[in-house]
Write an enzyme that holds these catalytic residues in place. Structure first.
Site, PDB file in Angstrom:
ATOM      1  N   GLY A  69       0.798  -1.219   0.000  1.00 24.96           N
ATOM      2  CA  GLY A  69       0.000   0.000   0.000  1.00 24.96           C
ATOM      3  C   GLY A  69       0.833   1.273   0.000  1.00 24.96           C
ATOM      4  O   GLY A  69       0.492   2.247  -0.677  1.00 24.96           O
ATOM      5  N   GLN A 175      -7.278  -0.501   3.991  1.00 19.74           N
ATOM      6  CA  GLN A 175      -8.094  -1.034   5.086  1.00 19.74           C
ATOM      7  C   GLN A 175      -9.462  -1.511   4.628  1.00 19.74           C
ATOM      8  O   GLN A 175     -10.091  -2.329   5.303  1.00 19.74           O
ATOM      9  CB  GLN A 175      -8.267   0.023   6.184  1.00 19.74           C
ATOM     10  CG  GLN A 175      -7.002   0.352   6.958  1.00 19.74           C
ATOM     11  CD  GLN A 175      -6.517  -0.802   7.821  1.00 19.74           C
ATOM     12  OE1 GLN A 175      -7.231  -1.766   8.072  1.00 19.74           O
ATOM     13  NE2 GLN A 175      -5.281  -0.693   8.291  1.00 19.74           N
ATOM     14  N   SER A 195      -3.353  -3.599  -0.382  1.00 14.56           N
ATOM     15  CA  SER A 195      -2.191  -4.328   0.130  1.00 14.56           C
ATOM     16  C   SER A 195      -2.570  -5.769   0.451  1.00 14.56           C
ATOM     17  O   SER A 195      -3.674  -6.027   0.946  1.00 14.56           O
ATOM     18  CB  SER A 195      -1.657  -3.635   1.382  1.00 14.56           C
ATOM     19  OG  SER A 195      -0.542  -4.309   1.900  1.00 14.56           O
ATOM     20  N   HIS A 197      -1.169  -8.014   2.715  1.00 11.99           N
ATOM     21  CA  HIS A 197      -1.116  -8.556   4.078  1.00 11.99           C
ATOM     22  C   HIS A 197      -2.274  -8.095   4.957  1.00 11.99           C
ATOM     23  O   HIS A 197      -2.442  -8.600   6.068  1.00 11.99           O
ATOM     24  CB  HIS A 197       0.230  -8.228   4.731  1.00 11.99           C
ATOM     25  CG  HIS A 197       0.424  -6.805   5.123  1.00 11.99           C
ATOM     26  ND1 HIS A 197       0.367  -6.382   6.422  1.00 11.99           N
ATOM     27  CD2 HIS A 197       0.687  -5.704   4.373  1.00 11.99           C
ATOM     28  CE1 HIS A 197       0.582  -5.086   6.470  1.00 11.99           C
ATOM     29  NE2 HIS A 197       0.784  -4.655   5.247  1.00 11.99           N
ATOM     30  N   THR A 233      11.972  -7.732 -11.038  1.00  8.62           N
ATOM     31  CA  THR A 233      11.251  -8.923 -11.477  1.00  8.62           C
ATOM     32  C   THR A 233       9.944  -9.056 -10.689  1.00  8.62           C
ATOM     33  O   THR A 233       9.934  -8.977  -9.467  1.00  8.62           O
ATOM     34  CB  THR A 233      12.127 -10.184 -11.259  1.00  8.62           C
ATOM     35  OG1 THR A 233      13.351 -10.017 -11.981  1.00  8.62           O
ATOM     36  CG2 THR A 233      11.400 -11.418 -11.769  1.00  8.62           C
ATOM     37  N   CYS A 321       2.781   2.095  11.325  1.00  5.43           N
ATOM     38  CA  CYS A 321       3.759   2.939  10.644  1.00  5.43           C
ATOM     39  C   CYS A 321       4.186   4.133  11.488  1.00  5.43           C
ATOM     40  O   CYS A 321       5.095   4.862  11.112  1.00  5.43           O
ATOM     41  CB  CYS A 321       3.187   3.422   9.306  1.00  5.43           C
ATOM     42  SG  CYS A 321       2.870   2.071   8.156  1.00  5.43           S
TER      43      CYS A 321
END
Length: 385
Positions: A69, A175, A195, A197, A233, A321
């Protein structure tokens, strides 16, 4: 240890893990290679791109895979500003945006950024947003769901205002994806980021959508991967795993939502004896049930978090974060809550693995922390200082 920090990250779903291993061992080719092994990998990659596009309700040619994200937010800002058809140097965002948005905007040279506060209910005031629009406003960055208190922002109304005024709109949907119907808001935004995860997929993978109708210059020159969006890659195993997790979360979205709403209600009910000591933030009718942001009066959030951890429960003091910083959460500041009160903030977030027994246990633990707190006045005071 009982886990109540799903808004920070989720455990990897077993089906997503199996998909990762299968892709790693059977589709290991570089998708840019011209031989048959590379072609098989490329075909799988494009199938995943189409699947993410379907889940988002967007065109697949606008989907790019990223490292998550934060990178998606950064690339969206850079891309949208690179070829804006409207001349101007003014951007609108909100104080409570994810740190990756604020960091991306601070990097810009020559731009003026208006940061809007949140209303008491955690929502952006659409009229205030409209008043902030200027003739030179070219971009707005507004998250779909606040990561600390779970409020759902009125992107349909904001997006309509943006289109009427020729403003590009990016939304951080990290979220919300897999928990809300992102298809309902995707027609109103020009770009969005998700994102892996946060939806029980692997870490280090995400996706960015930018409307194919918007031409842009790549931030990275002479890059061939992801149609020039980013170098390196392509991580096909992680992409396959993320798509597997995404499909499962979207498919089970309504069931999961009912389960988590029930857990949230049970948790708050269990706290009735100490309810006068707790302030819950957000909008009851426009809030993601899985995120519960609250304050316990006169107790610093970090102390409460450490006490909960000592008693076997993992909660947080806000966005991961921002952990380690001395400043209070951006959401508290956006709500106009002063420093001392802002530092009382904690976040509890539920997930698909959370059980009723877990919730009752956490509630008992929170009650004991509150009731035992007067015995630890010296510890609390020293942490506040």
């Amino acid at each position: 240890m009982k886990y109540f920090d799903y808004a920070a990250t989720c455990p990897l779903d077993p089906e997503a893990a199996s998909a990762f291993v299968k892709a790693s061992t059977e589709y290991y080719g570089n998708s840019q290679s011209l031989h048959d092994i590379g072609s098989r990998a490329s075909t799988l990659l494009e199938g995943c791109r189409e699947e993410i596009a379907r889940l988002l309700g967007v065109k697949s040619e606008g989907v790019y895979f990223t490292s998550g994200g934060s990178e998606g937010n950064f690339l969206a800002v850079q891309s949208l500003l690179s070829q804006s058809s409207k001349k101007g140097k003014h951007i609108i965002t909100n104080i409570a945006e994810h740190s990756s948005i604020h960091s991306s905007l601070k990097m810009l040279k020559g731009y003026e950024v208006t940061e809007l506060p949140l209303m008491e209910n955690g929502m952006i005031d659409v009229q205030q947003f409209q008043s902030a629009i200027r003739d030179d406003t070219v971009l707005a960055c507004i998250q779909h769901v606040n990561s600390e208190i779970g409020t759902i922002q009125p992107l349909n109304e904001i997006g309509t205002l943006c289109k009427e005024n020729g403003i590009l709109l990016h939304s951080d949907c990290v979220q919300s994806f897999g928990k809300l119907d992102v298809e309902a808001i995707s027609p109103f935004v020009d770009s969005l980021a998700i994102s892996g995860h946060k939806i029980y997929g692997p870490k280090g993978i995400g996706a960015l959508y930018i409307s194919p109708s918007i031409p842009f210059d790549s931030f990275y020159p002479n890059t061939s991967h992801e149609r020039g969006m980013r170098p390196g890659t392509v991580n096909i195993p992680a992409i396959v795993s993320m798509v597997t997790a995404a499909n499962k979360q979207v498919r089970n979205m309504n069931h999961n939502d009912e389960h988590i709403k029930s857990l949230r209600e049970q948790f708050l009910t269990q706290l009735m004896d100490v309810r006068d000591e707790i302030i819950v933030h957000g909008h009851a009718n426009a809030q993601l049930a899985s995120i519960l942001g609250l304050r316990i009066k006169r107790l610093e959030g970090q102390w409460v978090m450490l006490e909960a951890n000592r008693k076997g429960y993992a909660i947080s003091t806000g966005s991961a974060c921002q952990v380690g910083r001395t400043s209070p959460s951006k959401t508290m500041l956006a709500l106009g809550i002063n420093d001392k009160s802002a530092k009382e903030f904690i976040r509890i977030s539920f997930g698909v693995h959370t059980t009723e027994a877990d919730v009752k246990g956490l509630a008992r633990t929170m009650i004991s922390i509150i009731q035992e707190a007067p015995q630890r006045d010296n510890q609390i005071t020293s942490m506040v200082k």
